[in-house]
Design a protein around this motif. Structure first.
Motif, PDB file in Angstrom:
ATOM      1  N   GLU A   1       0.731  -1.214   0.062  1.00 23.48           N
ATOM      2  CA  GLU A   1      -0.132   0.047   0.127  1.00 23.48           C
ATOM      3  C   GLU A   1       0.905   1.114   0.012  1.00 23.48           C
ATOM      4  OE1 GLU A   1      -2.715  -0.574   3.429  1.00 23.48           O
ATOM      5  OE2 GLU A   1      -4.333  -1.364   2.666  1.00 23.48           O
TER       6      GLU A   1
ATOM      7  N   ARG B   1       2.376   8.752  -6.985  1.00 23.83           N
ATOM      8  CA  ARG B   1       2.292  10.224  -7.155  1.00 23.83           C
ATOM      9  C   ARG B   1       3.876  10.561  -7.727  1.00 23.83           C
ATOM     10  NH1 ARG B   1       4.315  13.404  -1.505  1.00 23.83           N
ATOM     11  NH2 ARG B   1       4.611  15.320  -2.405  1.00 23.83           N
TER      12      ARG B   1
ATOM     13  N   ARG C   1       1.270   3.593  -3.691  1.00 29.10           N
ATOM     14  CA  ARG C   1       0.783   5.922  -3.189  1.00 29.10           C
ATOM     15  C   ARG C   1       2.203   6.323  -4.176  1.00 29.10           C
ATOM     16  NH1 ARG C   1      -0.600   3.398   1.788  1.00 29.10           N
ATOM     17  NH2 ARG C   1       0.247   4.786   3.051  1.00 29.10           N
TER      18      ARG C   1
END
Length: 275
Positions: A16, A24, A20
């Protein structure tokens, strides 16, 4: 606790986080060469873009990674011990003389002259607990607290990255003293924990800053690497942690090379780093 539960929990937390970060740097906040040239033309004239592209990734990786150790501990310890919380307030009362002695001990360790005290957890704690005085309400925020169904004990942890600075370590030690000085006791054990050891064995740990505050090689309140993971997750947890991180690393390093840096991975990119 089964090996598959450990692996699944570690995999979920790390995946996770990394997903992320990748989203980004690839989509919502990518490195834009033209913007870099516009903002820092001197740097761009002197240094290859790839250097600053790497820095761009690092900054977006380090900040969200800051709390990952607590989340990993919560997953592992919750399964093994039955109950684990992060960022927990422990409220209690401490005698005024005990509080004074805590500051006396910390001041002695911080002193820079030839009379500076050397860390000695057992002796320091004994001295503090010999104090009394009027009880004063205190609240301590702990990184991780385990109320173990298995052992019927409560464990508090200050978890720091493997190379903590001096100020972080001082704050952690003060918290640990306060936790163990509460009357009546609120926790059975308090530990300063480092999730892995870049020096290999605990006896070889040699990062200078925390050594001002703890005898990092001998204090029973210091847990490094294997002894930390095996306490919160049972024997063998550390090896499972290492194996899972190294396995995930191979996938994400390949993606970072190809998708972010736009280059072919080197031949040795699959080598295990953590041991």
């Amino acid at each position: 606790m089964t090996d598959s539960n450990v692996k699944e929990g570690i995999n979920k937390v790390i995946t996770e986080l990394m997903d992320r970060v990748m989203n980004r740097v690839l989509s919502t906040d990518p490195f834009i060469k033209e913007e870099h040239h516009s903002k820092k033309p001197l740097y761009a004239a002197l240094v290859p873009d790839e250097i600053f592209k790497g820095s761009h990734f690092e900054r977006r990786f380090v900040t969200p990674f800051g709390g990952v150790w607590e989340r990993l501990a919560e997953v592992v310890a919750g399964e093994y011990h039955g109950h684990c919380e992060t960022g927990t307030h422990v409220n209690g009362e401490i005698g005024a003389e005990r509080l004074r002695r805590i500051q006396e001990v910390l001041n002695g360790l911080e002193h820079k002259g030839k009379d500076r005290s050397l860390p000695n957890w057992k002796g320091e704690l004994q001295y503090i607990l010999e104090g009394g005085g009027k009880l004063i309400p205190i609240s301590v925020v702990c990184d991780v607290v385990i109320d173990s169904i298995k052992t019927k004990k409560t464990y508090a942890f200050e978890i720091k990255a493997p190379l903590p600075n001096s100020d972080q370590t001082k704050v952690s030690k003060e918290k640990m003293f306060k936790l163990l000085a509460m009357q009546p006791p609120k926790v059975d054990f308090a530990f300063f924990a480092l999730p892995y050891n870049p020096y290999g064995k605990k006896a070889n740990y040699n990062w200078a800053f925390p050594k001002r505050w703890f005898d990092m090689n001998n204090d029973e309140s210091v847990l490094i690497g294997e002894e930390f993971w095996d306490l919160i997750g049972g024997e063998g947890t550390y090896e499972l942690f290492i194996d899972e991180i190294n396995s995930l690393g191979k996938n994400y390093k390949e993606r970072i090379y190809r998708e972010f840096l736009g280059i072919e991975p080197p031949e040795n990119y699959k080598e295990d780093i953590l041991h």
